[in-house]
Motif scaffolding. Structure first.
Motif, PDB file in Angstrom:
ATOM      1  N   PRO A  30       7.213  13.917   9.338  1.00 38.94           N
ATOM      2  CA  PRO A  30       8.269  13.344   8.507  1.00 38.94           C
ATOM      3  C   PRO A  30       8.376  14.130   7.195  1.00 38.94           C
ATOM      4  N   PRO A  31       9.508  14.045   6.522  1.00 40.48           N
ATOM      5  CA  PRO A  31       9.700  14.841   5.302  1.00 40.48           C
ATOM      6  C   PRO A  31       8.668  14.589   4.203  1.00 40.48           C
ATOM      7  N   ASP A  32       8.099  13.399   4.147  1.00 38.97           N
ATOM      8  CA  ASP A  32       7.146  13.080   3.078  1.00 38.97           C
ATOM      9  C   ASP A  32       5.695  13.384   3.447  1.00 38.97           C
ATOM     10  N   ALA A  33       5.474  14.006   4.594  1.00 39.94           N
ATOM     11  CA  ALA A  33       4.097  14.285   5.033  1.00 39.94           C
ATOM     12  C   ALA A  33       3.530  15.510   4.328  1.00 39.94           C
ATOM     13  N   ILE A  34       2.232  15.465   4.084  1.00 37.69           N
ATOM     14  CA  ILE A  34       1.516  16.664   3.669  1.00 37.69           C
ATOM     15  C   ILE A  34       1.073  17.347   4.966  1.00 37.69           C
ATOM     16  N   ARG A  35       1.218  18.650   5.015  1.00 37.98           N
ATOM     17  CA  ARG A  35       0.867  19.428   6.209  1.00 37.98           C
ATOM     18  C   ARG A  35      -0.357  20.276   5.887  1.00 37.98           C
ATOM     19  N   ILE A  36      -1.351  20.214   6.782  1.00 35.62           N
ATOM     20  CA  ILE A  36      -2.601  20.944   6.557  1.00 35.62           C
ATOM     21  C   ILE A  36      -2.998  21.651   7.850  1.00 35.62           C
ATOM     22  N   ASP A  37      -3.221  22.958   7.750  1.00 38.50           N
ATOM     23  CA  ASP A  37      -3.731  23.743   8.879  1.00 38.50           C
ATOM     24  C   ASP A  37      -5.258  23.698   8.790  1.00 38.50           C
ATOM     25  N   THR A  38      -5.874  22.977   9.713  1.00 38.94           N
ATOM     26  CA  THR A  38      -7.325  22.779   9.649  1.00 38.94           C
ATOM     27  C   THR A  38      -8.123  24.030  10.017  1.00 38.94           C
ATOM     28  N   SER A  39      -7.448  25.064  10.464  1.00 38.87           N
ATOM     29  CA  SER A  39      -8.166  26.323  10.700  1.00 38.87           C
ATOM     30  C   SER A  39      -8.355  27.075   9.385  1.00 38.87           C
ATOM     31  N   GLN A  40      -7.641  26.657   8.345  1.00 38.55           N
ATOM     32  CA  GLN A  40      -7.680  27.344   7.057  1.00 38.55           C
ATOM     33  C   GLN A  40      -8.381  26.559   5.953  1.00 38.55           C
TER      34      GLN A  40
ATOM     35  N   ALA B 239       0.840  -1.199   0.000  1.00 34.23           N
ATOM     36  CA  ALA B 239       0.000   0.000   0.000  1.00 34.23           C
ATOM     37  C   ALA B 239       0.879   1.254   0.000  1.00 34.23           C
ATOM     38  N   VAL B 240       0.313   2.339  -0.480  1.00 30.54           N
ATOM     39  CA  VAL B 240       0.992   3.629  -0.448  1.00 30.54           C
ATOM     40  C   VAL B 240       0.786   4.224   0.943  1.00 30.54           C
ATOM     41  N   PHE B 241       1.876   4.602   1.604  1.00 29.51           N
ATOM     42  CA  PHE B 241       1.792   5.235   2.922  1.00 29.51           C
ATOM     43  C   PHE B 241       1.712   6.742   2.724  1.00 29.51           C
ATOM     44  N   VAL B 242       0.672   7.350   3.300  1.00 30.05           N
ATOM     45  CA  VAL B 242       0.442   8.785   3.134  1.00 30.05           C
ATOM     46  C   VAL B 242       0.355   9.443   4.508  1.00 30.05           C
ATOM     47  N   PRO B 243       1.494   9.959   5.028  1.00 26.76           N
ATOM     48  CA  PRO B 243       1.435  10.659   6.305  1.00 26.76           C
ATOM     49  C   PRO B 243       0.876  12.070   6.130  1.00 26.76           C
ATOM     50  N   VAL B 244      -0.049  12.438   7.007  1.00 29.37           N
ATOM     51  CA  VAL B 244      -0.707  13.744   6.955  1.00 29.37           C
ATOM     52  C   VAL B 244      -0.601  14.369   8.340  1.00 29.37           C
ATOM     53  N   TRP B 245       0.010  15.534   8.422  1.00 30.79           N
ATOM     54  CA  TRP B 245       0.166  16.228   9.707  1.00 30.79           C
ATOM     55  C   TRP B 245      -0.795  17.398   9.742  1.00 30.79           C
ATOM     56  N   LEU B 246      -1.772  17.308  10.656  1.00 31.76           N
ATOM     57  CA  LEU B 246      -2.760  18.364  10.821  1.00 31.76           C
ATOM     58  C   LEU B 246      -2.314  19.302  11.931  1.00 31.76           C
TER      59      LEU B 246
END
Length: 184
Positions: free
Chosen positions: A156-166, A108-115
Motif C-alpha cells: 500500500p502507498p503508506d507502507a515502509i519497504r525493506i529489502d531484508t537482504s540489505q 492504534a497507529v497502523f504501520v504496514p511494512v513490506w519486506l
C-alpha cells in the motif's frame, strides 16, 4: 498510543526474525502467522515439504480470525506485530484493510511494512533447519513455484519497504519504529 505493525513478505523474507527484533525494541506482542498456522499444520501432519490442501489453510484462517478477535479486545495501549505472506490474489488486500480497520477501532497507529528479498536468497533461506521447527515451507522449488503462480501483493502507498537482504533485522526494526514515529 498503541501500534499495529503489519509485516508482509514472501516466505523466508525474515518476517518473524524482523518481528522478533521489533517486539524486543518496542515491547509489542509478536503474533506471527505461524502462531495460528502451526496448530493446524501440526494436527494435519505438515512437514514443510509436502503441499498442503486448501482446507488446511481455511482452518488456519479460522484460527487467525479468532486471534484477531482477541487482539481487538486487548487494552488500547497495547501494541502488536503481525506477520503474513500475502499473495497477489483476490481478497489479499482485504487482509490489509481488515487490520487497518482494527487499528483504527483500537486507536492504534497502523504501520504496514513490506519486506522483500531476491528470490535466489529466499531459496537459500527456505532450507534452513530452524524453519522445520515452525513447520514453515522448506522446499525451494515450491517456493519459486508459489512466487510465480501467486506473486506478492503490492505494498500500500503508506507502507515502509525493506529489502531484508540489505538490512540486518535489528536495523530493520529501527527503521520501522522511526517510520512509525514510535521512537522513545
Amino acid at each position: 498510543m498503541g501500534h499495529l505493525y503489519y509485516l508482509a513478505g514472501p516466505p523466508a523474507s525474515g518476517k518473524r526474525t524482523v518481528g522478533k527484533a521489533l517486539s524486543a525494541l518496542t515491547g509489542a506482542a509478536l503474533l506471527d502467522n505461524h502462531l495460528w498456522n502451526d496448530p493446524i499444520f501440526r494436527a494435519y501432519g505438515a512437514d514443510g515439504i509436502s503441499p498442503l490442501p486448501a482446507q488446511v489453510f481455511e482452518l488456519a484462517e479460522a484460527v487467525r480470525q479468532l486471534s484477531l478477535k482477541a487482539l481487538i479486545m486487548a487494552p488500547r495501549g497495547h501494541s502488536h506485530v503481525l506477520t503474513n505472506y500475502l499473495s497477489d490474489s483476490p481478497g489479499a488486500a482485504g487482509a490489509v484493510e481488515q487490520l487497518r480497520g482494527i487499528a483504527a477501532d483500537r486507536g492504534a497507529v497502523f504501520v504496514p511494512v513490506w519486506l522483500s528479498c531476491p528470490v535466489d536468497q529466499l531459496a537459500q533461506r527456505v532450507v534452513r533447519p530452524e524453519r522445520q521447527e515452525r513447520l514453515k515451507l522448506r522446499d525451494p522449488v515450491q517456493l519459486r513455484d508459489l512466487l510465480i503462480r501467486r506473486g506478492n501483493l503490492s505494498a500500500p502507498p503508506d507502507a515502509i519497504r525493506i529489502d531484508t537482504s540489505q538490512v540486518e533485522p535489528s536495523d530493520a526494526a529501527l527503521l520501522i519504529v522511526s517510520h512509525a514515529g514510535a521512537l522513545f
